[in-house]
Design an enzyme around this catalytic site. Structure first.
Site, short mmCIF file in Angstrom:
data_model
loop_
_atom_site.label_atom_id
_atom_site.label_comp_id
_atom_site.label_asym_id
_atom_site.label_seq_id
_atom_site.Cartn_x
_atom_site.Cartn_y
_atom_site.Cartn_z
N ARG B 14 0.85 -1.21 0.00
CA ARG B 14 0.00 0.00 0.00
C ARG B 14 0.88 1.26 0.00
O ARG B 14 0.98 1.96 -0.99
CB ARG B 14 -0.94 -0.02 1.22
CG ARG B 14 -2.16 0.89 1.05
CD ARG B 14 -1.90 2.35 1.32
NE ARG B 14 -1.40 2.59 2.67
CZ ARG B 14 -0.87 3.73 3.07
NH1 ARG B 14 -0.74 4.75 2.22
NH2 ARG B 14 -0.42 3.88 4.30
N ASP B 15 1.57 1.52 1.10
CA ASP B 15 2.34 2.77 1.21
C ASP B 15 3.51 2.78 0.23
O ASP B 15 3.93 3.85 -0.22
CB ASP B 15 2.86 2.91 2.66
CG ASP B 15 3.04 4.37 3.07
OD1 ASP B 15 2.75 5.26 2.26
OD2 ASP B 15 3.49 4.61 4.20
N HIS B 206 4.70 4.38 13.08
CA HIS B 206 4.95 4.32 11.64
C HIS B 206 6.05 5.32 11.32
O HIS B 206 5.83 6.52 11.31
CB HIS B 206 3.62 4.69 10.94
CG HIS B 206 3.67 4.79 9.45
ND1 HIS B 206 3.05 3.87 8.62
CD2 HIS B 206 4.22 5.70 8.62
CE1 HIS B 206 3.23 4.22 7.35
NE2 HIS B 206 3.94 5.33 7.32
N HIS B 208 9.33 6.82 9.01
CA HIS B 208 10.03 6.92 7.73
C HIS B 208 11.50 7.17 8.02
O HIS B 208 11.85 7.78 9.03
CB HIS B 208 9.44 8.05 6.87
CG HIS B 208 8.16 7.67 6.20
ND1 HIS B 208 7.98 7.67 4.84
CD2 HIS B 208 6.96 7.27 6.72
CE1 HIS B 208 6.75 7.29 4.54
NE2 HIS B 208 6.10 7.05 5.66
N CYS B 239 8.54 10.18 -0.13
CA CYS B 239 8.08 11.40 0.49
C CYS B 239 8.22 12.49 -0.55
O CYS B 239 9.31 12.73 -1.05
CB CYS B 239 8.93 11.71 1.71
SG CYS B 239 8.76 13.41 2.27
N ASN B 248 9.75 4.50 3.86
CA ASN B 248 9.39 3.94 5.16
C ASN B 248 10.56 3.17 5.74
O ASN B 248 11.45 2.72 5.02
CB ASN B 248 8.22 2.95 4.99
CG ASN B 248 6.94 3.62 4.54
OD1 ASN B 248 6.87 4.16 3.45
ND2 ASN B 248 5.93 3.60 5.39
#
Lengths: 321, 321
Positions: B14-15, B206, B208, B239, B248
């Protein structure tokens, strides 16, 4: 209020450049060291007095050491492998010599082509020569957190090598995570033991970010009482076992984290980032530093301009989280 | 003896994939999720039920959710922005929906094109729909450790948004360091406050790795009692403010460190590395993972062969330290 002082040692012009295929011009090396001298470092490892045949990248050690402008308060150290190197270094008026051997027999044989005992005997001779001068002596112990051929090196083994050098009167020892095998709980245990046993030795930690843990390991070392760290501008410095992997812990990332956490490194981060930005031209490729790409955490960005409906014109950030 | 359990949530499909220019084939997505399902994760964020126009990379959300083989013990979650997305997700029988808004007004307007209050009203409607089912609800709060436009977000502000969602009965909240602005002492303070105030909420962190601190921040969160972490295979996920910066926190690097430090993630690291090695083919470029390049710390190397004089034939490692 200033936080706890942390002493930062820059190693890019030695540990970084020695791994580069492209020769960095002597004038560029001198200009970089002069620039770094104004950044607030406790120590700069300028170059290495090894055989020019073994490390052609640093064949200009004398020229660099003679021509840099020394900055008060900065200790200028150089790597020295043997008596010949020590004599060359002393003739340049260095503040410190940094000797190196590995606590792993396999790594020492592979890297220095000698047994550890042969290395120790050679370094003992160097120490006896340098001890006749005012020049300080540091010993860097490679593979202190693991050897890529042997695996773990027992903590007692590392401490025993520290003891042998402490007995010879060296003023400092650097524990080196040469190939990035260190992990936080190991670092903490080793540093606690080293600090407890050698309260009079100046202890430095030297991390590589090979497996992404350099800053986590730094936190663990701080927790154990360590306040000196080697680091490399831009994250230069490689590891022959991990092609493509990042190198030494990146100085600007280390300083950025430490200052955010309230420590006082004395290092000027904007100056450091400006210096790091010069590296790609010198070495001919990009550097591992993430901070150089991303900027400091508080380098803020403007809001995107709004369209007539009040919504940002720019494409939405894809519901990034 | 097994160490303290830590729950790892995979977000790469997903991310990670939502940021990729190259569309990953639906069959490849399904095969990857099926492979990850056997790796020992607590949770997999499979995809996002956003508008296919907004995120074309995940336009096959239904197909993926319908065709993956669910593995017992793994929670399959999906990102859901609104009622329409929630209905699509519920029709696929997801275990959990993950809602998202930003605790920064500027970031929420830029990323989601709404005020925070508009987002909250919309998510409240989603929650009331999902609360009629057995499906769990998690809320991911973006920019909890800093907004790239506003800077620091006050801890009290983050806690106030957590409170509003806790009051609506969500079972979990994820604090997201969306653009890698978190630093260890900040993480520790925020996590301590969140754990103390919301003992009944399932808290996830979460991170990064935008500025290299993801694993250091993980140590700080662990110290504050956090035991759940989002992570992305290969370190995928970008990002928009930091082109070229890593994404991430890398799952294999997180698991590698945690297991070395004695935690029990339940994740099989060799399987993870094998899965990560497949990513470059799927997305068309290299991944940030250092561990994939360097191998695990105990993946040892043979001694170089010795020449007739007993010295290694291979070139000395240039007195690397």
């Amino acid at each position: 209020m200033k936080g706890q002082p942390i002493f930062i040692h820059e190693v890019a012009t030695r540990d970084g450049f020695q791994n580069e295929a492209q020769f960095v011009d002597t004038d560029d090396k001198i200009a970089l060291v002069d620039r770094l001298s104004k950044c607030g470092y406790a120590k700069i490892e300028v170059t290495s007095f090894t055989s020019p045949k073994a490390i052609p990248a640093l064949r200009d050690a004398e020229a660099v050491m003679h021509q840099i402008k020394r900055h008060e308060g900065v200790i200028y150290t150089v790597l020295v492998p043997n008596i010949r190197g020590a004599e060359r270094a002393l003739s340049c008026g260095v503040d410190e010599v940094n000797l190196v051997m590995s606590v792993s027999e396999s790594h020492n044989r592979t890297n220095l082509r000698m047994s550890r005992e042969q290395s120790f005997a050679q370094l003992r001779d160097v120490i006896s020569v340098v001890n006749r001068t005012e020049v300080a002596i540091n010993v860097s112990l490679s593979t202190a957190m693991g050897c890529p051929m042997e695996g773990d090196i027992a903590k007692q083994e590392v401490l025993a090598w520290m003891q042998r050098f402490a007995d010879l009167g060296v003023h400092g020892v650097t524990l080196c995570d040469t190939t990035g095998m260190a992990f936080p709980s190991q670092v903490r245990a080793l540093c606690q033991a080293a600090c407890a046993r050698f309260p009079a030795l100046e202890l430095t930690l030297h991390f590589h970010n090979t497996r992404g843990m350099a800053l986590a390991n730094t936190l663990a070392a701080l927790k154990a009482g360590i306040d000196r760290f080697d680091a490399s501008l831009g994250g230069l410095g490689g590891c022959p076992y991990a092609p493509g992997a990042t190198g030494n812990v990146c100085t600007e990332e280390l300083v950025h984290m430490l200052e955010l956490d309230g420590y006082n490194t004395s290092v000027n981060l904007p100056d450091l980032l400006a210096a790091s930005a010069l590296l790609p031209r010198l070495i001919g490729h990009d550097v591992p530093s993430q901070l150089l790409k991303a900027g400091r955490r508080m380098d803020l960005h403007p809001m995107p301009s709004l369209a007539s409906d009040g919504r940002p014109e720019q494409r939405a950030f894809e519901t990034g989280v």
